[in-house]
Scaffold this active site. Structure first.
Site, PDB file in Angstrom:
ATOM      1  N   LYS A 223       2.819  14.523  11.045  1.00  0.00           N
ATOM      2  CA  LYS A 223       4.062  15.270  10.838  1.00  0.00           C
ATOM      3  C   LYS A 223       3.838  16.372   9.800  1.00  0.00           C
ATOM      4  O   LYS A 223       2.749  16.943   9.754  1.00  0.00           O
ATOM      5  CB  LYS A 223       5.198  14.312  10.457  1.00  0.00           C
ATOM      6  CG  LYS A 223       5.310  13.162  11.471  1.00  0.00           C
ATOM      7  CD  LYS A 223       6.499  12.291  11.295  1.00  0.00           C
ATOM      8  CE  LYS A 223       6.504  11.205  12.371  1.00  0.00           C
ATOM      9  NZ  LYS A 223       7.657  10.318  12.308  1.00  0.00           N
TER      10      LYS A 223
ATOM     11  N   GLU B  29      12.131  13.772  16.672  1.00  0.00           N
ATOM     12  CA  GLU B  29      12.486  14.595  15.505  1.00  0.00           C
ATOM     13  C   GLU B  29      12.734  16.042  15.929  1.00  0.00           C
ATOM     14  O   GLU B  29      13.576  16.732  15.364  1.00  0.00           O
ATOM     15  CB  GLU B  29      11.377  14.488  14.443  1.00  0.00           C
ATOM     16  CG  GLU B  29      11.476  13.167  13.702  1.00  0.00           C
ATOM     17  CD  GLU B  29      10.176  12.677  13.094  1.00  0.00           C
ATOM     18  OE1 GLU B  29       9.203  13.440  13.022  1.00  0.00           O
ATOM     19  OE2 GLU B  29      10.152  11.488  12.703  1.00  0.00           O
TER      20      GLU B  29
ATOM     21  N   ASN C 214       0.072  10.795  14.000  1.00  0.00           N
ATOM     22  CA  ASN C 214       0.953  11.965  13.886  1.00  0.00           C
ATOM     23  C   ASN C 214       1.286  12.147  12.400  1.00  0.00           C
ATOM     24  O   ASN C 214       2.090  11.410  11.845  1.00  0.00           O
ATOM     25  CB  ASN C 214       2.224  11.704  14.713  1.00  0.00           C
ATOM     26  CG  ASN C 214       3.260  12.803  14.552  1.00  0.00           C
ATOM     27  OD1 ASN C 214       2.974  13.862  13.987  1.00  0.00           O
ATOM     28  ND2 ASN C 214       4.465  12.551  15.036  1.00  0.00           N
TER      29      ASN C 214
ATOM     30  N   HIS D  92       8.971  15.089  20.758  1.00  0.00           N
ATOM     31  CA  HIS D  92       9.189  14.050  19.742  1.00  0.00           C
ATOM     32  C   HIS D  92      10.674  14.027  19.375  1.00  0.00           C
ATOM     33  O   HIS D  92      11.317  15.082  19.315  1.00  0.00           O
ATOM     34  CB  HIS D  92       8.331  14.351  18.511  1.00  0.00           C
ATOM     35  CG  HIS D  92       8.306  13.205  17.546  1.00  0.00           C
ATOM     36  ND1 HIS D  92       9.354  12.936  16.698  1.00  0.00           N
ATOM     37  CD2 HIS D  92       7.390  12.234  17.330  1.00  0.00           C
ATOM     38  CE1 HIS D  92       9.060  11.855  15.990  1.00  0.00           C
ATOM     39  NE2 HIS D  92       7.879  11.409  16.350  1.00  0.00           N
TER      40      HIS D  92
ATOM     41  N   GLY E 109      10.044   5.253  11.521  1.00  0.00           N
ATOM     42  CA  GLY E 109      10.155   5.362  10.066  1.00  0.00           C
ATOM     43  C   GLY E 109      11.112   4.364   9.425  1.00  0.00           C
ATOM     44  O   GLY E 109      11.512   4.540   8.268  1.00  0.00           O
TER      45      GLY E 109
ATOM     46  N   SER F 159       7.122   2.694  13.573  1.00  0.00           N
ATOM     47  CA  SER F 159       6.818   1.705  12.532  1.00  0.00           C
ATOM     48  C   SER F 159       5.625   0.813  12.854  1.00  0.00           C
ATOM     49  O   SER F 159       5.620  -0.368  12.511  1.00  0.00           O
ATOM     50  CB  SER F 159       8.053   0.854  12.224  1.00  0.00           C
ATOM     51  OG  SER F 159       9.087   1.663  11.708  1.00  0.00           O
TER      52      SER F 159
ATOM     53  N   GLU G  62       9.078   5.699  22.136  1.00  0.00           N
ATOM     54  CA  GLU G  62       9.373   5.648  20.711  1.00  0.00           C
ATOM     55  C   GLU G  62      10.880   5.455  20.495  1.00  0.00           C
ATOM     56  O   GLU G  62      11.630   6.445  20.433  1.00  0.00           O
ATOM     57  CB  GLU G  62       8.953   6.951  20.040  1.00  0.00           C
ATOM     58  CG  GLU G  62       7.479   7.251  20.121  1.00  0.00           C
ATOM     59  CD  GLU G  62       7.035   8.072  18.916  1.00  0.00           C
ATOM     60  OE1 GLU G  62       6.208   7.568  18.162  1.00  0.00           O
ATOM     61  OE2 GLU G  62       7.544   9.182  18.723  1.00  0.00           O
TER      62      GLU G  62
END
Ligand code: PGA
Length: 248
Positions: free
Chosen positions: A13, A101, A11, A99, A175, A210, A169
């Site tokens: 992003k 985010e 991904n 996701h 991250g 991560s 996730e």
């Protein structure tokens, strides 16, 4: 029980310009082509601007393409959005939905994600539905409740199990360099499988947060972990391929 095929997803992003994106895709495609026949599936999810040029780069390689999101409608007056049919039109086979985010930045919730799943599956895409607990939920022992709730809210009543992937996730792991133990991931993956009922036998449940070359091997060796969704480490061709290669 038959072993499920592993799935490795990159991904990107909101990263990559024309030249850097093409170079990255070409590197992954070359490594994958040199390792054919692949015993796992590998998917790149670049930003929408790069899907078409990368589709051409990937032709003839075993690397597949995916989008990072889509709208629930097939077409219409939705400024700035992309439909699942548009992604499929460019050769995408997968789409990431829900996701964290997007859930956090745009307030996307279960019902919207479920609508996107329906429309993306109708367009022929395999839907990678993301879910995961916050640090607070984890600290208060609410991980399992949060996962079960998000899973049922994010899936429509009817869906094709053969076109569903669930990505676990944990939000605190994305991250951050923090990764749950393989045992912790396994517990959540088994919970997801049980919650899916019969579909849980076949649906790939992958882990994201991560994942880097150093931790990929132990994660990918586990039979309850059917693959990985890789963010920042997928922006380096060599590193991403090193991760993918652990799925062999
Ligand atoms: P990360 O992102 O690998 O950079 O933690 C994973 C993801 O958001 O899918």
């Amino acid at each position: 029980m038959a072993k499920r095929r592993k799935l490795i997803v990159g991904n990107w992003k909101m990263n990559g310009r024309l030249t850097s994106g093409l170079n990255l895709a070409r590197e992954v495609a070359d490594r994958a082509t040199a390792s054919m026949p692949l015993t796992f599936d590998i998917v790149l999810c670049p930003p929408a601007t790069l899907i078409w040029p990368i589709a051409e780069t990937l032709m003839g390689s075993p690397v597949l393409l995916g989008g990072q999101d889509c709208h629930y409608a097939n077409h219409g007056a939705y400024t700035g959005d992309l439909s699942a049919g548009m992604l499929a039109d460019l050769g995408c086979r997968y789409v990431i939905l829900g996701h964290s985010e997007r859930r956090m930045a745009y307030g996307e919730q279960g019902d919207l994600i479920a609508q996107k799943v329906t429309s993306a599956q109708l367009a022929g895409l395999t839907t990678i539905v993301c879910l995961g607990e916050t640090l607070e939920q984890r600290a208060s022992g609410a991980t399992e409740t949060a996962i079960v709730q998000q899973l049922s809210a994010s899936l429509p009543d009817k869906y094709h199990a053969s076109q569903l992937v669930v990505a676990y996730e944990p939000i605190w792991a994305i991250g951050t360099g923090e990764v749950p133990s393989v045992e912790e991931i396994r517990i959540v993956h088994r919970l997801i499988r049980r919650s899916l009922g019969v579909a849980g036998e076949t649906v790939q449940v992958i882990y994201g947060g991560s994942v880097v070359p150093n931790n990929a091997e132990s994660i990918l060796q586990d039979d309850d972990i059917d693959g990985v969704l890789v963010g920042s480490a997928s922006l380096n061709g060599d590193g991403f391929w090193t991760i993918a290669d652990k799925a062999r």
